[in-house]
Design a protein around this motif. Structure first.
Motif, PDB file in Angstrom:
ATOM      1  N   CYS A 203      -2.512  -3.954  -2.432  1.00  0.00           N
ATOM      2  CA  CYS A 203      -3.809  -4.551  -2.769  1.00  0.00           C
ATOM      3  C   CYS A 203      -3.681  -6.050  -2.997  1.00  0.00           C
ATOM      4  O   CYS A 203      -4.558  -6.831  -2.600  1.00  0.00           O
ATOM      5  N   THR A 204      -2.586  -6.453  -3.621  1.00  0.00           N
ATOM      6  CA  THR A 204      -2.354  -7.888  -3.847  1.00  0.00           C
ATOM      7  C   THR A 204      -2.190  -8.632  -2.532  1.00  0.00           C
ATOM      8  O   THR A 204      -2.735  -9.723  -2.343  1.00  0.00           O
ATOM      9  N   ARG A 228      -9.457   0.991  -0.163  1.00  0.00           N
ATOM     10  CA  ARG A 228     -10.496   1.347   0.808  1.00  0.00           C
ATOM     11  C   ARG A 228     -11.478   0.191   1.010  1.00  0.00           C
ATOM     12  O   ARG A 228     -11.798  -0.168   2.143  1.00  0.00           O
ATOM     13  N   ILE A 229     -11.915  -0.414  -0.091  1.00  0.00           N
ATOM     14  CA  ILE A 229     -12.873  -1.522   0.001  1.00  0.00           C
ATOM     15  C   ILE A 229     -12.246  -2.744   0.666  1.00  0.00           C
ATOM     16  O   ILE A 229     -12.871  -3.416   1.499  1.00  0.00           O
ATOM     17  N   PRO A 236     -11.134  -5.355   8.334  1.00  0.00           N
ATOM     18  CA  PRO A 236     -11.589  -4.326   9.280  1.00  0.00           C
ATOM     19  C   PRO A 236     -10.774  -4.395  10.568  1.00  0.00           C
ATOM     20  O   PRO A 236     -10.204  -5.440  10.900  1.00  0.00           O
ATOM     21  N   SER A 237     -10.719  -3.297  11.272  1.00  0.00           N
ATOM     22  CA  SER A 237      -9.998  -3.220  12.557  1.00  0.00           C
ATOM     23  C   SER A 237      -8.521  -3.586  12.408  1.00  0.00           C
ATOM     24  O   SER A 237      -7.918  -4.186  13.299  1.00  0.00           O
ATOM     25  N   SER A 238      -7.943  -3.223  11.277  1.00  0.00           N
ATOM     26  CA  SER A 238      -6.514  -3.466  11.073  1.00  0.00           C
ATOM     27  C   SER A 238      -5.766  -2.136  11.110  1.00  0.00           C
ATOM     28  O   SER A 238      -6.363  -1.062  11.082  1.00  0.00           O
ATOM     29  N   LEU A 239      -4.430  -2.229  11.173  1.00  0.00           N
ATOM     30  CA  LEU A 239      -3.579  -1.040  11.211  1.00  0.00           C
ATOM     31  C   LEU A 239      -2.686  -1.030   9.977  1.00  0.00           C
ATOM     32  O   LEU A 239      -1.997  -2.008   9.685  1.00  0.00           O
ATOM     33  N   ASN A 256      -7.881   6.701   3.539  1.00  0.00           N
ATOM     34  CA  ASN A 256      -9.084   5.933   3.226  1.00  0.00           C
ATOM     35  C   ASN A 256      -9.954   5.658   4.441  1.00  0.00           C
ATOM     36  O   ASN A 256     -10.584   4.605   4.537  1.00  0.00           O
ATOM     37  N   GLN A 257      -9.955   6.590   5.391  1.00  0.00           N
ATOM     38  CA  GLN A 257     -10.791   6.398   6.581  1.00  0.00           C
ATOM     39  C   GLN A 257     -10.445   5.113   7.313  1.00  0.00           C
ATOM     40  O   GLN A 257     -11.322   4.319   7.683  1.00  0.00           O
TER      41      GLN A 257
END
Length: 338
Positions: A203-204, A228-229, A236-239, A256-257
């Motif tokens: 997250c960091t 997730r957020i 977005p659109s990352s792996l 997390n979808q």
């Protein structure tokens, strides 16, 4: 090492020496093949933490661009985001007009994306396995921007992590399928506190400007929600690449979808995950010819020039691509006795 990289390291040397703990940093660099066991021992013999850090940096300054990148990746992996940011501008850039590295053939775009994502460098002794790499890339392309999983599974030491890293070392794949970048997490066997630390560090890394929150998540559920957020809004659109998953309950914290590539010894860890799951099995050994190729690279000889004893050494040691130092040491010991 490039002058720019060297100057950047020298410029921030004092801050690095003051703050880093060398133990885990050296583990990453040894794994990448840019630090030897003898060098690690020399650093450990220094009496204080700051002196150990100073000795490590002194060694890195005498090495090549790959060592700088390995050190930068290690800082990111271990949560030193502020220190890694100091070195970011010094990341070596390619010099050829084609934009490709003269040795590895990867573009500067790929180098930057993988460096920022903490993807490991190629091992010192590397043998291409194009068929498997292509299979992984085809599975990744099938995700097509939608949430899903690609699972690489096989026995310990069969080269799963190397294959995962190699699969994303591709300009077209990153641009087309993962324009948001890649994010590598070395997971391993964890308890709840260890998993929370992994999630906090991730997250960091994903929120380096702290625009989302200045406080670390306090528990696994909070960390899962924040991850997730962050992936949805900022990346977005990352792996997301999860290396060495042991337990299904650990994997659920990352469910997390999003698009995930993972390596594991047990393919059943993904039995309860949501979304499509594409599986790529990896055999436990490379076979005679690949083994001879690895041995020839390690001893710096042409494969055709290897003595007859090399064949029996390969058979006995069951060489694998990852080339653990223990295996290579065993190889040399048998070589010297042949």
């Amino acid at each position: 090492m490039d002058a720019k990289a060297r100057n950047c390291l020298l410029q921030h040397r004092e801050a690095l020496e003051k703050d880093i703990k060398t133990s885990y940093i050296m583990d990453h660099m040894i794994s990448d093949g840019f630090l030897t066991i003898l060098e690690e021992e020399k650093v450990r013999n220094e009496p204080t933490q700051q002196q150990r850090a100073a000795m490590l940096i002194k060694m890195i300054l005498k090495k090549d661009n790959g060592s700088y990148i390995s050190f930068y990746n290690a800082l990111l992996h271990e949560g030193y985001k502020d220190l890694a940011a100091l070195l970011h501008d010094g990341i070596p850039v390619v010099s050829s007009s084609s934009g490709k590295d003269s040795v590895s053939g990867i573009t500067s775009y790929v180098r930057t994306v993988l460096c920022e994502g903490g993807v490991p460098q190629r091992p010192v002794v590397f043998v291409a396995r194009k068929k498997l790499v292509n299979a992984i890339q085809q599975k990744l392309s099938k995700l097509n921007g939608e949430p899903g999983w690609v699972t690489i599974y096989g026995m310990a030491g069969c080269g799963k992590s190397v294959l995962a890293a190699e699969a994303v070392r591709d300009h077209s794949l990153l641009k087309r399928c993962f324009p948001g970048g890649v994010h590598w997490v070395s997971v391993g066997k964890q308890d709840k506190s260890g998993l929370l630390m992994k999630l906090q560090n991730l997250c960091t890394r994903l929120d380096q400007d702290e625009s989302f929150s200045q406080r670390l998540p306090l528990n696994i559920e909070e960390a899962k929600d924040r991850l997730r957020i962050l992936l949805l809004r900022k990346h977005p659109s990352s792996l997301l690449i999860l290396d060495d998953i042991w337990d299904p309950w650990v994997l659920k914290a990352f469910d997390n979808q999003c698009q995930i590539l993972l390596t594991t010894r047990d393919k059943s860890v993904t039995d309860s995950v949501m979304g499509p799951n594409y599986v790529v099995p990896v055999e436990s050994s490379l076979g005679k010819e690949k083994g001879l190729e690895i041995l020839s690279l390690f001893v710096n000889m042409k494969k055709a020039d290897l003595p007859e004893q090399a064949h029996s050494i390969i058979k006995e040691c069951k060489v694998v691509e990852r080339c653990h130092w223990a295996i290579l040491t065993d190889l040399l010991h048998k070589w010297n006795q042949s």
